[in-house]
Design an enzyme around this catalytic site. Structure first.
Site, PDB file in Angstrom:
ATOM      1  N   SER A   1     -10.027  -0.798   7.033  1.00  0.00           N
ATOM      2  CA  SER A   1      -9.335  -0.655   5.748  1.00  0.00           C
ATOM      3  C   SER A   1      -8.654  -1.911   5.235  1.00  0.00           C
ATOM      4  O   SER A   1      -8.116  -1.916   4.135  1.00  0.00           O
ATOM      5  CB  SER A   1      -8.308   0.484   5.839  1.00  0.00           C
ATOM      6  OG  SER A   1      -8.969   1.722   5.884  1.00  0.00           O
TER       7      SER A   1
ATOM      8  N   LYS B   1       0.855  -1.187   0.000  1.00  0.00           N
ATOM      9  CA  LYS B   1       0.000   0.000   0.000  1.00  0.00           C
ATOM     10  C   LYS B   1       0.889   1.234   0.000  1.00  0.00           C
ATOM     11  O   LYS B   1       1.851   1.311   0.766  1.00  0.00           O
ATOM     12  CB  LYS B   1      -0.887  -0.051   1.244  1.00  0.00           C
ATOM     13  CG  LYS B   1      -1.945   1.028   1.364  1.00  0.00           C
ATOM     14  CD  LYS B   1      -2.791   0.734   2.598  1.00  0.00           C
ATOM     15  CE  LYS B   1      -3.903   1.735   2.798  1.00  0.00           C
ATOM     16  NZ  LYS B   1      -4.758   1.371   3.960  1.00  0.00           N
TER      17      LYS B   1
ATOM     18  N   SER C   1      -9.430   1.377   2.923  1.00  0.00           N
ATOM     19  CA  SER C   1      -8.569   2.163   2.055  1.00  0.00           C
ATOM     20  C   SER C   1      -7.450   1.329   1.401  1.00  0.00           C
ATOM     21  O   SER C   1      -6.735   1.843   0.532  1.00  0.00           O
ATOM     22  CB  SER C   1      -7.920   3.302   2.849  1.00  0.00           C
ATOM     23  OG  SER C   1      -7.043   2.798   3.845  1.00  0.00           O
TER      24      SER C   1
END
Length: 557
Positions: A286, A190, A262
């Site tokens: 997330s 990420k 996310s």
């Protein structure tokens, strides 16, 4: 009237411990403070307010001095959240990590089938030199280039670094220096984890050209294990949702639907077979949410298990880092490489991860949130089938309930800590560069966070202490418990208390989108939790499903 409004704004923020913009030459008065205290539900007398003015004006001057200090996002507060209840002790004896080695793995005739192999399967092919790490890396790079633009899941390909690391892995393996199952296996992270020489964009326009020239601890540990970093993956801007500065990340099950957030890019890339595993983060859903939207298996570890050094901070007391992969065992293999203290993140505990064949999942004490499963919701039959499959396999399920405390109200923690983490962004006005500008977007949340009094923030953390203690009491007689993944109360409570979870696919909705179920563990109980999740996946086929990759046209969103 306009000057009165400006004075009220300044004073209201002032009473709460900060104000958005300095109001030049504004003197505080009893009238201003009368209006300001209405914002925070207080009722001091005029005389009491008058006596605070001198000290409040001094504090306002102090704020200006403190704001001149350089505080990059990487600087954590001196206060560190402690998830450990009074009287709790975790295991200290460490035993050898043991994952099941894949047997009789052969290179498939159709090379594309490699895309959905598990880590043990890929590791066996690399270990036995049926395929080189360089070949495998090029295979995944090709898929990232082919499908990444459609899924909008990649911020940067680290191709040059990846090929260099893959060739090094091949040399080591050929020389008999095999490091384990992650050696030579490509992965992605990420894009809120820093990496040398490559941009770390945090998914947000103000930072899209940012370079933090160091490897985050998680990145370094995976590379030390022989891993090959091939991509930085999208996240919703500043770790919210699936909308980033370059677009909206899509679910490979339906590219007209977002992959949620996310950890949007990490989940989408793994689901689509663009990578065998990727690293995500969670503050409040997330990892769980995008894993559900993409049908992947995600591990959110205990708070204080994995160093966040080199990771963008949103909430210092709630942020957690974990893997998204094809299976629970894949998650265990990755977690084994990244957990533990690094001397840089002071929130990390030195607790062992004793994942091995000695754990008998059928002997674990298993609870379930009976009231949540009794509710009516769209994919209830999938969850009921999960419970029934476990019962048929000999697992006794004991009903439990979560603490009766105001957990949702404690999420002001994120607003306040996020406002502090992005203080400069807010005060500089650069928050206007973020794509999302609606009422519930970060710019407004960060502004709102400035109005939360320090006293109320600390009172919330004291209620959080009660929540930690009550969860310990509830879980004293269970090792694992099961929750519907939609159960927002469980998601909120356990992110606040720091308990680990594994979310695993368990079927599909009528519209073809995947569903998941959530397995929760005790603090630092990842070994038992992942063993139980692996057991469930051994008696069901859901983790072996993957999207067709026959994408239609993408609608404008």
């Amino acid at each position: 009237m306009k000057s009165r409004t400006i004075a009220l704004l300044g004073a209201a923020c002032f009473v709460s411990g900060a104000f958005v913009a300095k109001v030049a030459d504004d003197k505080l008065s009893v009238g201003v403070l009368q209006d300001a205290q209405k914002l925070i539900g207080l009722n001091f007398t005029d005389a009491q307010l008058d006596s605070t003015i001198t000290e409040l004006e001094e504090l306002r001057e102090n704020y200006e001095v403190l704001r001149k200090q350089n505080l990059p996002n990487s600087v954590a507060p001196a206060l560190v959240f402690n998830p450990i209840p009074v009287g709790y002790t975790f295991e200290t004896q460490k035993s050898a990590f043991e994952a099941e080695r894949a047997q009789n793995v052969k290179l498939p005739r159709k090379r594309e089938e490699l895309a959905f192999y598990t880590i043990p399967q890929l590791a066996e092919l690399v270990r036995t030199q049926q395929i080189t790490s360089e070949e495998l890396t090029k295979f995944y790079l090709d898929r990232l280039k082919k499908y990444g633009p459609t899924l909008e899941c990649v911020t940067s390909l680290t191709e040059e670094l990846a090929l260099q690391q893959a060739r090094q892995a091949d040399k080591e393996i050929k020389a008999g220096k095999y490091k384990g199952m992650l050696h030579g296996i490509p992965f992605g992270v990420k894009d809120l984890l820093s990496t040398r020489k490559y941009k770390t964009t945090w998914g947000a326009t103000p930072y899209k050209d940012q370079v933090i020239d160091e490897d985050a601890t998680v990145v370094q540990r995976l590379q030390d294990a022989g891993g090959v970093l091939v991509a930085k993956l999208t996240l919703g801007a500043l770790a919210m949702g699936d909308v980033w500065y370059g677009g909206k990340t899509r679910s490979p099950w339906d590219i007209n639907k977002g992959s949620s957030g996310s950890s949007a890019g990490s989940a989408a890339a793994v689901s689509a077979g663009l990578l065998p595993y990727a690293i995500g983060t969670e503050t409040l859903g997330s990892i769980v949410s995008p894993s559900t939207a993409t049908g992947t298996t995600g591990l959110r570890p205990t708070f204080g298990r994995v160093s966040r050094h080199g990771a963008m901070a949103l909430s210092w007391s709630m942020d957690k880092i974990g893997p998204i992969a094809r299976s629970a065992e894949d998650c265990a293999i990755v977690f084994n490489a990244i957990y533990g203290p690094d001397g840089k993140d002071q929130s990390v505990y030195d607790a062992p991860f004793n994942y091995n064949q000695s754990i008998n999942p059928k002997k674990l004490r298993v609870g379930y949130l009976k009231d949540d499963f009794a509710k009516e919701y769209g994919f209830k039959e999938n969850d009921q089938a999960t419970l029934e499959a476990l019962r048929k396999a000999g697992v006794e399920l004991v009903p439990i309930s979560l603490p009766d405390l105001p957990a949702r109200e404690l999420t002001l923690t994120i607003s306040v800590e996020g406002a502090a983490a992005f203080d400069e962004l807010t005060r500089s006005g650069r928050d206007s560069m973020l794509v999302a500008q609606h009422k519930n977007a970060w710019p407004n949340i960060f502004r709102t966070g400035r109005f939360v009094p320090a006293v109320e923030y600390l009172q919330a953390q004291r209620v959080r202490t009660l929540l930690v203690q009550q969860m310990q009491e509830i879980l004293k007689d269970v090792d694992v418990y099961i929750s519907p993944s939609f159960a927002s109360n469980n998601l909120v409570v356990t992110n606040l208390t720091g308990h680990p979870c594994v979310v695993v696919p368990n079927g599909f909705q009528k519209n073809g989108m995947p569903t998941t179920i959530t397995f929760m563990g005790k603090l630092f109980g990842e070994a038992e939790l992942l063993s139980f999740a692996k057991f469930y996946q051994s008696i069901t086929p859901h983790d072996e499903q993957h999207p067709s990759m026959n994408f239609g046209k993408k609608k404008k969103s």
